[in-house]
Each structure stands twice: as structure tokens, then as C-alpha cells.
Write a protein that holds these residues in place. Structure first.
Motif, PDB file in Angstrom:
ATOM      1  N   ILE A 104      42.198  27.283  49.798  1.00  0.00           N
ATOM      2  CA  ILE A 104      41.865  28.867  50.057  1.00  0.00           C
ATOM      3  C   ILE A 104      41.682  29.103  51.634  1.00  0.00           C
ATOM      4  N   GLU A 107      42.315  35.675  55.064  1.00  0.00           N
ATOM      5  CA  GLU A 107      43.484  36.181  55.039  1.00  0.00           C
ATOM      6  C   GLU A 107      44.214  36.354  56.698  1.00  0.00           C
ATOM      7  N   ARG A 130      45.479  30.248  48.016  1.00  0.00           N
ATOM      8  CA  ARG A 130      44.920  31.611  47.659  1.00  0.00           C
ATOM      9  C   ARG A 130      44.491  31.931  49.036  1.00  0.00           C
ATOM     10  N   LEU A 132      41.401  34.486  50.671  1.00  0.00           N
ATOM     11  CA  LEU A 132      40.137  35.477  50.859  1.00  0.00           C
ATOM     12  C   LEU A 132      40.125  36.068  51.999  1.00  0.00           C
ATOM     13  N   VAL A 135      36.313  33.764  54.878  1.00  0.00           N
ATOM     14  CA  VAL A 135      35.843  32.354  54.327  1.00  0.00           C
ATOM     15  C   VAL A 135      34.758  31.896  55.229  1.00  0.00           C
ATOM     16  N   TRP A 178      34.859  30.383  44.342  1.00  0.00           N
ATOM     17  CA  TRP A 178      35.680  31.184  45.367  1.00  0.00           C
ATOM     18  C   TRP A 178      37.328  31.033  45.047  1.00  0.00           C
ATOM     19  N   ALA A 182      39.870  34.636  44.734  1.00  0.00           N
ATOM     20  CA  ALA A 182      41.215  34.636  45.887  1.00  0.00           C
ATOM     21  C   ALA A 182      42.341  35.166  45.215  1.00  0.00           C
ATOM     22  N   THR A 183      43.284  35.700  46.231  1.00  0.00           N
ATOM     23  CA  THR A 183      44.572  36.200  45.769  1.00  0.00           C
ATOM     24  C   THR A 183      45.328  35.041  46.128  1.00  0.00           C
TER      25      THR A 183
END
Length: 256
Positions: A104, A107, A130, A132, A135, A178, A182-183
Motif C-alpha cells: 500500500i 497517493e 493499492r 491510500l 498512509v 487498510w 485502498a484503491t
């Protein structure tokens, strides 16, 4: 959503309790056996590293002991090119051994040219990525080893290397929660590639304000033919058959 928040809070409380127990134990053991022999890790329940060479060694060690999967998250800022290359090399070694890697990232990596390049290189190695919006700290879990970022001291990075297995289990659970929120990187890439260009955004705003095609083309400094070609491309992206549909769908996509 409430259940997920409660479960996440429970995991974090378990981690906090584990850290309190670990903190109580720190200092009970000498840094080295009395005779100076034996490995340092045999007598440490935790290590706090500030030396860059020791940090690199700890990261390599975490990859070397992994047998199944490594989970991690990175808050940023984006590191320099040398550190990013070292991370790619470590990850390549881990992946060559068949170890799964899920990471993760904040962004901010995706908004940085170097960060975007780095994420693509990792994805090409088979890393699941992914992102977020925020973070909280650096965290790496490899089997029974947990690595966390420590406070920056005089601008230098530090890492805490924790070996109790119960902490690794709790950290792994936290990372899983998490991860759910996340994306996926591929979704952000697809949204970016399918989104409007700055010119298309300008066309949308002027068109929905009721400005005629000729005036928009003149305002943009292009021919009416070029403008209508750009408009057709925009309508295709939106899947709209008329300007009213274009306005509705652009609003739904957050393009306006």
C-alpha cells in the motif's frame, strides 16, 4: 462500515498492547552476551536502527526470510532514485523466489513522476499495489519480522525491527484492513487514462454554459473542424449521445 471500524480498532488495540509488553521487556537483556560472543539478534527482542547500512541489511534480511508473502505500506515522501532502485532490486529478488508481495502506498507516489515510474516497475514484477490518500507510517511484515518506521532524527530515517511473532500477526491483520479500503493501482491508471484532458474540461465548461461551437473554437484557438473532432472524442469517452447527456454523465464522473 461500523463493523469494519470496530474490527480495525480491536486489531490496533491488540497491537498497542503488544507494544506495551515489548516496551516492558526492552532493557532486560544485555546488548551482547557477557563474553561478547554470539549473534546480536539472539538477545534482542527489538532493534532500533539509524545507520543506513544497517537499515539496508534489515530490509534485505526481511526479504530473505520471507517464505510465503510480504505485506507492506509506505507513507512517502518519494525516496531518491538510488533508494527506489534498491527497493526494486530487493523486490525482484523476493519475487524470483515465488514470494507474493502486496504493498500500500500513499497517493502522493502516484502524483509524482518518479513515484509513478516506481509503482509501474513494481507492478511489472508482479507486486499487487493499492493506494491510500494517507498512509500513517512505514510498515513491513515478513513472516515473523515486523519493520516499522521510527522518528526522523536530524533528517535521517530510522527503522524499528521487531521479532516477536504476536506483533507480526497483529500488524498483518492491520495491513489487511487498510488493504480493503485502498484503491487498486490499475483502477487509478484506468481512471486517469479515461479521464478528460484539460482541453476537454474547457470544452465541457463552455459547452454547458451555452457557448456556441464557433465561439468555443475561437476561444481555444482551433478550427471549427478540430473543435468538433475533439467534441466527438469527448462524447465517446462519456458515452453520451447529446449535450444534455454529456452534462449529466460528466457531473456523475466528477469531471466538472
Amino acid at each position: 462500515m461500523r463493523r469494519m471500524i470496530e474490527q480495525t480498532a480491536k486489531v490496533l488495540r491488540e497491537m498497542a498492547g503488544g507494544f506495551e509488553s515489548l516496551g516492558d521487556s526492552v532493557g532486560r537483556y544485555p546488548a551482547r552476551p557477557a563474553d561478547g560472543s554470539g549473534p546480536r539478534r539472539a538477545v534482542y527482542t527489538a532493534e532500533f536502527l539509524t545507520d543506513p547500512a544497517e537499515i539496508v541489511e534489515a530490509l534485505l534480511d526481511a526479504g530473505a526470510v520471507a517464505s510465503n508473502q510480504i505485506l507492506s505500506m509506505f507513507p512517502g515522501p518519494v525516496a531518491n532514485s538510488t533508494e527506489l532502485a534498491e527497493e526494486v532490486a530487493r523486490t525482484g529478488y523476493v519475487r524470483s523466489r515465488g514470494v507474493a508481495v502486496r504493498s500500500i502506498y500513499a497517493e502522493s507516489f502516484f502524483r509524482s513522476p518518479n513515484g509513478t515510474k516506481h509503482l509501474r516497475e513494481l507492478a511489472e514484477l508482479g507486486v499487487e499495489i493499492r493506494l491510500l490518500g494517507s498512509v500513517p507510517f512505514r510498515l513491513i511484515v515478513s513472516d515473523t519480522v515486523t519493520i516499522m518506521s521510527g522518528p526522523r532524527q536530524e533528517g535521517a530515517s530510522s527503522l524499528a525491527v521487531l521479532r516477536p511473532e504476536f506483533l507480526a500477526r497483529a500488524a498483518r491483520q492491520a495491513l489487511e484492513y487498510w488493504w480493503i479500503g485502498a484503491t487498486p493501482l490499475e483502477d487509478l491508471v484506468r481512471d486517469l487514462s479515461d479521464g478528460p484532458t484539460p482541453r476537454e474540461r474547457a470544452i465541457l465548461r463552455l459547452m454547458l454554459a451555452g457557448v456556441r461551437d464557433e465561439a468555443i473554437a475561437r476561444d481555444m484557438g482551433v478550427s471549427i473542424r478540430t473543435f468538433r473532432r475533439n467534441l466527438a472524442t469527448l462524447m465517446g469517452k462519456l458515452g453520451a449521445e447529446n449535450r444534455f447527456q454529456a452534462g449529466v454523465k460528466a457531473s456523475a464522473k466528477g469531471w466538472l
